[in-house]
Design a protein around this motif. Structure first.
Motif, PDB file in Angstrom:
ATOM      1  N   MET A   1       1.072  -1.271  -0.040  1.00  0.00           N
ATOM      2  CA  MET A   1       0.119  -0.035  -0.065  1.00  0.00           C
ATOM      3  C   MET A   1       1.010   1.284   0.030  1.00  0.00           C
ATOM      4  N   GLN A   2       1.950   1.311   0.843  1.00  0.00           N
ATOM      5  CA  GLN A   2       2.799   2.308   0.727  1.00  0.00           C
ATOM      6  C   GLN A   2       3.477   2.698  -0.527  1.00  0.00           C
ATOM      7  N   GLN A   3       3.744   1.542  -1.436  1.00  0.00           N
ATOM      8  CA  GLN A   3       4.486   1.837  -2.670  1.00  0.00           C
ATOM      9  C   GLN A   3       3.483   2.058  -3.550  1.00  0.00           C
ATOM     10  N   ALA A   4       2.086   1.742  -3.588  1.00  0.00           N
ATOM     11  CA  ALA A   4       0.881   2.255  -4.188  1.00  0.00           C
ATOM     12  C   ALA A   4       0.858   3.661  -4.285  1.00  0.00           C
ATOM     13  N   PHE A   5       0.692   4.019  -2.751  1.00  0.00           N
ATOM     14  CA  PHE A   5       0.328   5.387  -2.518  1.00  0.00           C
ATOM     15  C   PHE A   5       1.147   6.146  -1.677  1.00  0.00           C
ATOM     16  N   PRO A   6       2.277   6.310  -2.294  1.00  0.00           N
ATOM     17  CA  PRO A   6       3.418   7.086  -1.758  1.00  0.00           C
ATOM     18  C   PRO A   6       3.230   8.354  -0.735  1.00  0.00           C
ATOM     19  N   ASN A   7       2.226   9.004  -1.180  1.00  0.00           N
ATOM     20  CA  ASN A   7       1.842  10.277  -0.777  1.00  0.00           C
ATOM     21  C   ASN A   7       1.039  10.307   0.248  1.00  0.00           C
ATOM     22  N   ASP A   8       0.239   8.982   0.586  1.00  0.00           N
ATOM     23  CA  ASP A   8      -0.269   8.933   1.800  1.00  0.00           C
ATOM     24  C   ASP A   8       0.349   8.021   2.965  1.00  0.00           C
ATOM     25  N   LYS A   9       0.867   8.901   3.810  1.00  0.00           N
ATOM     26  CA  LYS A   9       1.711   8.607   4.828  1.00  0.00           C
ATOM     27  C   LYS A   9       1.094   7.518   5.991  1.00  0.00           C
ATOM     28  N   LEU A  10       1.413   6.323   6.338  1.00  0.00           N
ATOM     29  CA  LEU A  10       0.879   5.487   7.334  1.00  0.00           C
ATOM     30  C   LEU A  10       1.565   5.796   8.496  1.00  0.00           C
ATOM     31  N   THR A  11       0.645   5.725   9.468  1.00  0.00           N
ATOM     32  CA  THR A  11       1.410   5.645  10.806  1.00  0.00           C
ATOM     33  C   THR A  11       1.775   4.301  11.244  1.00  0.00           C
ATOM     34  N   ALA A  12       2.574   4.352  12.377  1.00  0.00           N
ATOM     35  CA  ALA A  12       2.839   2.867  12.886  1.00  0.00           C
ATOM     36  C   ALA A  12       1.378   2.290  13.239  1.00  0.00           C
ATOM     37  N   GLU A  13       0.491   2.874  13.651  1.00  0.00           N
ATOM     38  CA  GLU A  13      -0.689   2.262  14.276  1.00  0.00           C
ATOM     39  C   GLU A  13      -1.509   1.923  12.858  1.00  0.00           C
ATOM     40  N   ASP A  14      -1.396   2.443  11.928  1.00  0.00           N
ATOM     41  CA  ASP A  14      -1.977   2.316  10.589  1.00  0.00           C
ATOM     42  C   ASP A  14      -1.262   0.819  10.159  1.00  0.00           C
ATOM     43  N   ILE A  15      -0.159   0.677  10.142  1.00  0.00           N
ATOM     44  CA  ILE A  15       0.666  -0.396   9.445  1.00  0.00           C
ATOM     45  C   ILE A  15       0.225  -1.568  10.458  1.00  0.00           C
ATOM     46  N   ALA A  16      -0.132  -1.254  11.855  1.00  0.00           N
ATOM     47  CA  ALA A  16       0.030  -2.494  12.645  1.00  0.00           C
ATOM     48  C   ALA A  16      -1.519  -2.954  12.416  1.00  0.00           C
ATOM     49  N   GLN A  17      -2.375  -2.412  11.927  1.00  0.00           N
ATOM     50  CA  GLN A  17      -3.656  -2.620  11.551  1.00  0.00           C
ATOM     51  C   GLN A  17      -3.789  -3.413  10.155  1.00  0.00           C
ATOM     52  N   ILE A  18      -2.852  -3.427   9.435  1.00  0.00           N
ATOM     53  CA  ILE A  18      -2.954  -3.882   8.027  1.00  0.00           C
ATOM     54  C   ILE A  18      -2.338  -5.342   8.267  1.00  0.00           C
ATOM     55  N   LYS A  19      -2.983  -6.385   8.276  1.00  0.00           N
ATOM     56  CA  LYS A  19      -2.725  -7.793   8.347  1.00  0.00           C
ATOM     57  C   LYS A  19      -2.197  -8.621   7.167  1.00  0.00           C
ATOM     58  N   PRO A  20      -1.285  -9.403   7.382  1.00  0.00           N
ATOM     59  CA  PRO A  20      -1.028 -10.141   6.116  1.00  0.00           C
ATOM     60  C   PRO A  20      -2.256 -11.109   5.503  1.00  0.00           C
ATOM     61  N   LYS A  21      -2.272 -11.261   4.371  1.00  0.00           N
ATOM     62  CA  LYS A  21      -3.451 -12.004   3.772  1.00  0.00           C
ATOM     63  C   LYS A  21      -2.931 -13.401   3.306  1.00  0.00           C
ATOM     64  N   SER A  22      -3.930 -14.274   3.222  1.00  0.00           N
ATOM     65  CA  SER A  22      -3.578 -15.504   3.066  1.00  0.00           C
ATOM     66  C   SER A  22      -3.203 -15.651   1.639  1.00  0.00           C
ATOM     67  N   TYR A  23      -2.413 -16.454   1.333  1.00  0.00           N
ATOM     68  CA  TYR A  23      -1.886 -16.618  -0.065  1.00  0.00           C
ATOM     69  C   TYR A  23      -1.909 -18.199  -0.643  1.00  0.00           C
ATOM     70  N   ASN A  24      -2.856 -18.352  -1.750  1.00  0.00           N
ATOM     71  CA  ASN A  24      -3.318 -19.771  -2.209  1.00  0.00           C
ATOM     72  C   ASN A  24      -3.601 -19.499  -3.524  1.00  0.00           C
ATOM     73  N   PRO A  25      -2.574 -19.323  -4.498  1.00  0.00           N
ATOM     74  CA  PRO A  25      -3.010 -18.969  -5.963  1.00  0.00           C
ATOM     75  C   PRO A  25      -3.529 -20.494  -6.572  1.00  0.00           C
ATOM     76  N   MET A  26      -4.010 -20.401  -7.529  1.00  0.00           N
ATOM     77  CA  MET A  26      -4.400 -21.325  -8.329  1.00  0.00           C
ATOM     78  C   MET A  26      -3.292 -22.212  -8.715  1.00  0.00           C
ATOM     79  N   GLU A  27      -2.319 -21.365  -9.451  1.00  0.00           N
ATOM     80  CA  GLU A  27      -1.072 -22.068  -9.913  1.00  0.00           C
ATOM     81  C   GLU A  27       0.030 -22.060  -8.875  1.00  0.00           C
ATOM     82  N   LEU A  28       0.239 -23.115  -8.367  1.00  0.00           N
ATOM     83  CA  LEU A  28       1.163 -23.186  -7.355  1.00  0.00           C
ATOM     84  C   LEU A  28       2.703 -23.033  -7.788  1.00  0.00           C
ATOM     85  N   LYS A  29       2.854 -23.467  -9.167  1.00  0.00           N
ATOM     86  CA  LYS A  29       4.061 -23.165  -9.733  1.00  0.00           C
ATOM     87  C   LYS A  29       4.276 -22.541 -10.850  1.00  0.00           C
TER      88      LYS A  29
END
Length: 285
Positions: A257-285
């Protein structure tokens, strides 16, 4: 964080509306989507998709309505609600409706979109053209047309009143079972699947992480374009790079998100709220 979410929302619909300098929402209007026309559809084939975003939570299933447009020389597979939202947008633009008048109808279709790829056949010789929407960027790359080593079994069944035969194969890290109907003489299927002596009615991996089922087949009796969006930011890429970007966006969404929107500064609190998402692509290889 509220400001960031507001900006993100309007970025998502920014390709649809033109905005006045003062940012008055009531003055936003629909604009026709620029398209690169590839073919016209003759047949629409619909498939529901049930999939598991998190392999560790098999009971949590996501859904999408996809469809395959079959033209004279090209085919396109995508989320039907993406196509529908484009159609709603253009209808509102032709009728000169304001954003407030058409917003609910447009967003109703857009929010149901849950399959973020477009697969085009026939645009490049011996290649697929893939587009993967990894918010907020669309990545496009060429890929080889799969040659499936199907093993046709003696198992049969009846699906939607058609006698079907089961075939199996292995593709990019998963084992698949497909049921095809020889009475429908189209060697096609959902996503990249095909190459059987009949239309694929049902295909799933053996763990049922991805399950496509046919739920509609109709001749197209009006002008329906097969197209890809033009005039928007599309990044040329490769399959390997796109896979890395997608995996990074799931595992490190705050960085993405920071790379996509460099002008929107995230606080440490913001970053802590953005959790990793599960990764299960159809093509595993």
């Amino acid at each position: 964080m509220k400001k960031l979410l507001f900006v993100t929302f309007f970025f998502m619909i920014g390709h649809v509306y033109s905005q006045t300098i003062d940012g008055d929402v009531s003055s936003l209007s629909f604009q026709l989507i620029e398209k690169k026309i590839i073919d016209t559809a003759k047949v629409d084939i619909f498939y529901t998709l049930d999939f598991r975003k998190n392999p560790n939570k098999p009971d949590k299933i996501s859904h999408a309505q996809t469809f395959l447009q079959v033209g004279n020389h090209c085919r396109c597979f995508k989320d039907y609600n993406e196509f529908l939202s484009d159609s709603v947008n253009d209808d509102c633009a032709v009728k000169s409706l304001s954003a407030m008048e058409g917003m609910m109808k447009y967003m109703s279709a857009l929010k149901r979109r849950n399959y973020y790829k477009t697969i085009l056949y026939g645009v490049q010789e011996d290649q697929l053209v893939r587009r993967h929407n990894i918010y907020p960027t669309i990545y496009e790359y060429s890929d080889s047309i799969p040659t499936f080593e199907w093993v046709i079994t003696e198992k049969d069944s009846v699906i939607l009143d058609y006698k079907c035969t089961m075939a199996t194969c292995h593709y990019r890290g998963r084992d698949y079972e497909a049921w095809f109907a020889e009475d429908i003489s189209m060697p096609y299927g959902p996503d990249v699947f095909g190459g059987l002596p009949g239309l694929i009615m049902d295909v799933h991996d053996t763990q049922f992480h991805y399950h496509f089922r046919l739920n509609g087949l109709y001749p197209v009796e009006h002008l329906q374009l097969i197209y890809k969006r033009d005039g928007e930011k599309v990044v040329s890429s490769t399959r390997s790079r796109c896979r890395k970007i997608y995996k990074h966006s799931r595992e490190f969404p705050a960085q993405a998100m920071q790379q996509a929107f460099p002008n929107d500064k995230l606080t440490a609190e913001d970053i802590a709220q953005i959790k990793p998402k599960s990764y299960n692509p159809m093509e595993l290889k």
